[in-house]
Design an enzyme around this catalytic site. Sequence first.
Site, PDB file in Angstrom:
ATOM      1  N   LYS A  96       0.673  -1.427  -0.494  1.00 36.66           N
ATOM      2  CA  LYS A  96      -0.072   0.246   0.159  1.00 36.66           C
ATOM      3  C   LYS A  96       1.167   1.071  -0.409  1.00 36.66           C
ATOM      4  CE  LYS A  96      -1.553   1.454   3.999  1.00 36.66           C
ATOM      5  NZ  LYS A  96      -1.608   3.138   4.626  1.00 36.66           N
ATOM      6  N   ASN A  97       1.876   1.003   1.403  1.00 35.69           N
ATOM      7  CA  ASN A  97       2.853   2.619   0.906  1.00 35.69           C
ATOM      8  C   ASN A  97       3.264   2.469  -0.095  1.00 35.69           C
ATOM      9  OD1 ASN A  97       1.232   2.539   3.199  1.00 35.69           O
ATOM     10  ND2 ASN A  97       3.293   2.581   4.657  1.00 35.69           N
TER      11      ASN A  97
ATOM     12  N   CYS B 193      -6.455   9.920   8.980  1.00 34.45           N
ATOM     13  CA  CYS B 193      -5.263   9.655   9.998  1.00 34.45           C
ATOM     14  C   CYS B 193      -5.552   9.984  11.369  1.00 34.45           C
ATOM     15  CB  CYS B 193      -4.466   9.585   9.526  1.00 34.45           C
ATOM     16  SG  CYS B 193      -3.241   9.297  10.420  1.00 34.45           S
TER      17      CYS B 193
ATOM     18  N   ARG C 260       0.368  14.656  12.422  1.00 31.20           N
ATOM     19  CA  ARG C 260       0.765  14.180  11.224  1.00 31.20           C
ATOM     20  C   ARG C 260       0.812  15.376  10.926  1.00 31.20           C
ATOM     21  NH1 ARG C 260      -1.039   8.424   9.174  1.00 31.20           N
ATOM     22  NH2 ARG C 260       1.128   8.839   8.287  1.00 31.20           N
TER      23      ARG C 260
ATOM     24  N   ARG D  68      -8.500  -0.544   4.463  1.00 24.96           N
ATOM     25  CA  ARG D  68      -7.631  -0.128   3.959  1.00 24.96           C
ATOM     26  C   ARG D  68      -6.355  -0.012   3.740  1.00 24.96           C
ATOM     27  NH1 ARG D  68      -7.731   6.601   6.034  1.00 24.96           N
ATOM     28  NH2 ARG D  68      -7.016   6.606   4.740  1.00 24.96           N
TER      29      ARG D  68
HETATM   30  C1  UD1 Z   1       4.524   6.503   6.102  1.00 23.35           C
HETATM   31  C2  UD1 Z   1       3.564   5.481   6.052  1.00 23.35           C
HETATM   32  C3  UD1 Z   1       2.722   5.151   7.565  1.00 23.35           C
HETATM   33  C4  UD1 Z   1       3.975   5.091   8.416  1.00 23.35           C
HETATM   34  C5  UD1 Z   1       5.193   6.594   8.467  1.00 23.35           C
HETATM   35  C6  UD1 Z   1       5.755   5.927   9.265  1.00 23.35           C
HETATM   36  C7  UD1 Z   1       2.345   5.791   3.876  1.00 23.35           C
HETATM   37  C8  UD1 Z   1       1.410   5.787   3.176  1.00 23.35           C
HETATM   38  N1  UD1 Z   1       2.401   6.243   5.182  1.00 23.35           N
HETATM   39  O1  UD1 Z   1       3.581   8.214   6.895  1.00 23.35           O
HETATM   40  O2  UD1 Z   1       2.246   3.667   7.318  1.00 23.35           O
HETATM   41  O3  UD1 Z   1       3.558   4.724   9.753  1.00 23.35           O
HETATM   42  O4  UD1 Z   1       5.422   6.597   6.954  1.00 23.35           O
HETATM   43  O5  UD1 Z   1       6.533   5.053   8.921  1.00 23.35           O
HETATM   44  O6  UD1 Z   1       4.262   5.616   3.605  1.00 23.35           O
HETATM   45  N2  UD1 Z   1       6.735  14.530  10.435  1.00 23.35           N
HETATM   46  C9  UD1 Z   1       6.749  15.739  10.497  1.00 23.35           C
HETATM   47  N3  UD1 Z   1       6.799  16.430   9.639  1.00 23.35           N
HETATM   48  C10 UD1 Z   1       6.467  15.896   8.435  1.00 23.35           C
HETATM   49  C11 UD1 Z   1       6.464  15.340   7.831  1.00 23.35           C
HETATM   50  C12 UD1 Z   1       6.459  14.344   9.281  1.00 23.35           C
HETATM   51  O7  UD1 Z   1       6.999  15.691  12.209  1.00 23.35           O
HETATM   52  O8  UD1 Z   1       6.432  17.206   7.466  1.00 23.35           O
HETATM   53  C13 UD1 Z   1       6.758  13.561  11.236  1.00 23.35           C
HETATM   54  C14 UD1 Z   1       5.021  13.092  11.341  1.00 23.35           C
HETATM   55  O9  UD1 Z   1       4.532  13.388  12.240  1.00 23.35           O
HETATM   56  C15 UD1 Z   1       6.044  11.574  12.250  1.00 23.35           C
HETATM   57  C16 UD1 Z   1       6.847  11.053  11.425  1.00 23.35           C
HETATM   58  O10 UD1 Z   1       7.639  13.036  10.988  1.00 23.35           O
HETATM   59  O11 UD1 Z   1       6.000  12.046  13.344  1.00 23.35           O
HETATM   60  C17 UD1 Z   1       7.053  10.301  10.962  1.00 23.35           C
HETATM   61  O12 UD1 Z   1       5.964  10.970   9.406  1.00 23.35           O
HETATM   62  P1  UD1 Z   1       6.594  10.385   8.007  1.00 23.35           P
HETATM   63  O13 UD1 Z   1       7.572   9.313   7.588  1.00 23.35           O
HETATM   64  O14 UD1 Z   1       6.196  11.570   7.426  1.00 23.35           O
HETATM   65  O15 UD1 Z   1       5.214   9.495   7.880  1.00 23.35           O
HETATM   66  P2  UD1 Z   1       4.128   8.974   6.478  1.00 23.35           P
HETATM   67  O16 UD1 Z   1       4.803   9.210   5.297  1.00 23.35           O
HETATM   68  O17 UD1 Z   1       3.010  10.333   6.782  1.00 23.35           O
END
Ligand code: UD1
Length: 417
Positions: free
Chosen positions: A22-23, A116, A121, A398
């Site tokens: 999915k990711n 979510c 996030r 999902r």
């Molecule tokens: C992706 C995955 C999700 C997984 C996560 C962590 C997809 C569709 N989803 O989510 O299943 O749980 O990686 O492995 O691929 N953060 C910030 N600022 C930002 C972006 C992120 O502070 O601009 C923080 C988030 O709040 C969180 C951490 O970074 O605490 C990790 O988030 P991120 O790696 O971005 O996760 P996703 O890409 O949303």
Amino acid sequence: MDRYEIVGGRRLEGKIRVQGAKNSVLPILAATVLTAGRCVIHNCPALSDTALTIRILRTLGCSAEWRQGSIFADSSVLSHLELSSVLTGKMRSSIVFLGPLLARCGRAKIAYPGGCRLGPRPIDLHLDGLRQMGAVVQEEEQHLLCHAPEGLQGARIVLSFPSVGATENLMMAAVLAKRKTTLMNCACEPEIVDLADFLTRCGAKIYGAGENTIEIEGVRALHGCEHTVIGDRIAAATYLAAAAITGGEIAVSGIEPENLMSMLAMLQKSGNEVFWEKNCCCLKAPPRLQALPQVRTMPYPGFPTDGLPLFLSLAAAAQGTSIFVENIFENRYSSVPCLQRMGASIRQEGKVAVVEGGSPLHGADVCAEDLRGGAGLVLAALAAQGISHIEGIEWIERGYEHFCENLTALGAGIWKK
Ligand code: UD1
């Protein structure tokens, strides 16, 4: 609304081919927007988020058709550069359209992403990086208004945290930017490598995907390509855990074992016999699971946050005390109150949970609050004595293609009612 009825205590046994990741499929479909051609993406999981991503592509004016696990997308013409909250509000990863739209068209208007319950996030890393590449980003109340007056420019960007989504967004933005972009402290997840492989097939110049620093040499245009999405490592771990928690035996194919090594190691440490070969992981459960050593979630190759709720249920069914520390999201422990109702002894405060395994789990009526927490409840219900009902299964579905059917084929007593 449908719910699962699960009769616990049945041993799971058999073989399963795991779905595509999915990711991976979501950012790869977003990346088709970068190409002025026809792309064929194989091994796409039949999930509501995949369907929503196809709707987003069609809204942008691309053609996208889903036939027997493959998606045929053609982004030669992009006629609409706006995404409303009806589309973006349901799915966090809709934000990964921002980089591709800016790179290809120089502007985009996107409602804020949603979908979510894992806690706040933010998208600051995505936006900061795009700004460093020359984008002007206005954060309006309802949406983001972005344009790149001079086109996107290569930049040296250091992420303050290795965010998966931000790494993907910036990598996609950079492939059509002028000159070279260096992304430092990037996420190294296998899905990043899969996205880079897809983009490289389309003509992008990307070096170092899967490492902390990625260099991208911008090119003028990308062409279409054919690509097969990697297997879903979290779904694979879920089926392995389902066999482990029911004292069963399973072979999961369609997956690169290296991509789930931290979870395979944890399954071994809880007493399972685990072995792997090319594209297949096998597990034979012990008569009694043992407690886990400390499980601390970390960016890849550390233990994945998405795997924590699965192993929380395993720990509840194991003999001894296990400790969990969640370092990525605030609300990862959504399944704890329901597991407690099923007889699990769990103390949780903030990022730490202590599980005193050993007391027998019993069936209960519970509700999934998010995708992986819900999958964790299914695991507990499979191991529990008696009948459980699980509501909120739209969260679970999902992330899992044909979940009920797959578990039934392995011998589980599960029905969707
Ligand atoms: C992706 C995955 C999700 C997984 C996560 C962590 C997809 C569709 N989803 O989510 O299943 O749980 O990686 O492995 O691929 N953060 C910030 N600022 C930002 C972006 C992120 O502070 O601009 C923080 C988030 O709040 C969180 C951490 O970074 O605490 C990790 O988030 P991120 O790696 O971005 O996760 P996703 O890409 O949303």
